[in-house]
Design a protein around this motif. Structure first.
Motif, mmCIF file in Angstrom:
data_model
loop_
_atom_site.group_PDB
_atom_site.id
_atom_site.type_symbol
_atom_site.label_atom_id
_atom_site.label_comp_id
_atom_site.label_asym_id
_atom_site.label_seq_id
_atom_site.Cartn_x
_atom_site.Cartn_y
_atom_site.Cartn_z
ATOM 1 N N ARG A 56 3.917 8.442 0.801
ATOM 2 C CA ARG A 56 3.652 8.202 -0.624
ATOM 3 C C ARG A 56 4.651 7.213 -1.212
ATOM 4 N NH1 ARG A 56 3.237 13.903 -0.644
ATOM 5 N NH2 ARG A 56 5.254 14.019 -1.695
ATOM 6 N N ARG A 57 5.929 7.338 -0.800
ATOM 7 C CA ARG A 57 6.966 6.439 -1.304
ATOM 8 C C ARG A 57 6.678 5.007 -0.887
ATOM 9 N NH1 ARG A 57 11.209 3.753 0.156
ATOM 10 N NH2 ARG A 57 11.017 4.341 2.329
ATOM 11 N N ALA A 58 6.289 4.805 0.375
ATOM 12 C CA ALA A 58 5.981 3.460 0.867
ATOM 13 C C ALA A 58 4.783 2.865 0.125
ATOM 14 C CB ALA A 58 5.708 3.504 2.364
ATOM 15 N N ALA A 59 3.743 3.675 -0.100
ATOM 16 C CA ALA A 59 2.561 3.192 -0.817
ATOM 17 C C ALA A 59 2.919 2.839 -2.256
ATOM 18 C CB ALA A 59 1.461 4.244 -0.789
ATOM 19 N N ARG A 60 3.761 3.659 -2.884
ATOM 20 C CA ARG A 60 4.185 3.401 -4.263
ATOM 21 C C ARG A 60 4.980 2.105 -4.354
ATOM 22 N NH1 ARG A 60 6.018 8.251 -5.137
ATOM 23 N NH2 ARG A 60 8.095 7.824 -4.382
ATOM 24 N N LYS B 142 4.798 -0.418 -2.305
ATOM 25 C CA LYS B 142 3.870 -1.531 -2.048
ATOM 26 C C LYS B 142 3.116 -1.892 -3.321
ATOM 27 C CE LYS B 142 -0.069 -2.902 0.699
ATOM 28 N NZ LYS B 142 -1.237 -2.417 1.406
ATOM 29 N N ARG B 143 2.618 -0.858 -4.044
ATOM 30 C CA ARG B 143 1.910 -1.130 -5.300
ATOM 31 C C ARG B 143 2.816 -1.798 -6.315
ATOM 32 N NH1 ARG B 143 0.089 4.132 -4.385
ATOM 33 N NH2 ARG B 143 1.471 4.924 -6.021
ATOM 34 N N ARG B 144 4.060 -1.353 -6.394
ATOM 35 C CA ARG B 144 5.012 -1.978 -7.328
ATOM 36 C C ARG B 144 5.215 -3.449 -7.009
ATOM 37 N NH1 ARG B 144 9.509 2.820 -7.392
ATOM 38 N NH2 ARG B 144 8.415 4.182 -8.837
ATOM 39 N N GLU B 145 5.373 -3.765 -5.714
ATOM 40 C CA GLU B 145 5.562 -5.162 -5.312
ATOM 41 C C GLU B 145 4.323 -5.993 -5.635
ATOM 42 O OE1 GLU B 145 6.567 -5.048 -1.187
ATOM 43 O OE2 GLU B 145 8.536 -4.153 -1.555
ATOM 44 N N GLU B 146 3.141 -5.428 -5.386
ATOM 45 C CA GLU B 146 1.904 -6.157 -5.665
ATOM 46 C C GLU B 146 1.716 -6.387 -7.162
ATOM 47 O OE1 GLU B 146 -1.132 -3.917 -3.690
ATOM 48 O OE2 GLU B 146 -0.723 -4.865 -1.761
ATOM 49 N N ARG B 147 2.098 -5.401 -7.977
ATOM 50 C CA ARG B 147 2.009 -5.589 -9.423
ATOM 51 C C ARG B 147 2.993 -6.653 -9.890
ATOM 52 N NH1 ARG B 147 1.758 0.513 -9.955
ATOM 53 N NH2 ARG B 147 -0.446 0.919 -10.033
ATOM 54 N N ALA B 148 4.195 -6.643 -9.314
ATOM 55 C CA ALA B 148 5.202 -7.624 -9.710
ATOM 56 C C ALA B 148 4.768 -9.036 -9.333
ATOM 57 C CB ALA B 148 6.541 -7.290 -9.057
#
Length: 71
Positions: free
Chosen positions: A24-28, A30-36
């Protein structure tokens, strides 16, 4: 955890929880990086609902609450 669980079972349960937490931490992250980077929009993505779709042979006048005018 019930006391009927042995040491190995408790250890395995903790390992599974740790692995799930890491996933879950890795997926979270990844989403943060993609949003940034602008790949994803901020907010929770909402998938289209299939509940609103009607089958091809459905009579739409009955679904909308209007009386049936086929008679």
């Amino acid at each position: 955890m019930p006391e009927s669980f042995g040491k190995r079972q408790r250890s395995d349960a903790r390992a599974k929880k740790t692995a799930a937490r890491e996933k879950r931490r890795a997926a979270r992250n990844k989403r943060r990086e993609e949003r940034a980077s602008g790949v994803l929009e901020a907010g929770t993505p909402i998938a289209p609902s299939d509940a609103n779709e009607q089958p091809e042979d459905a009579d739409s006048s009955r679904v909308s609450g209007e009386p049936d005018q086929t008679t």
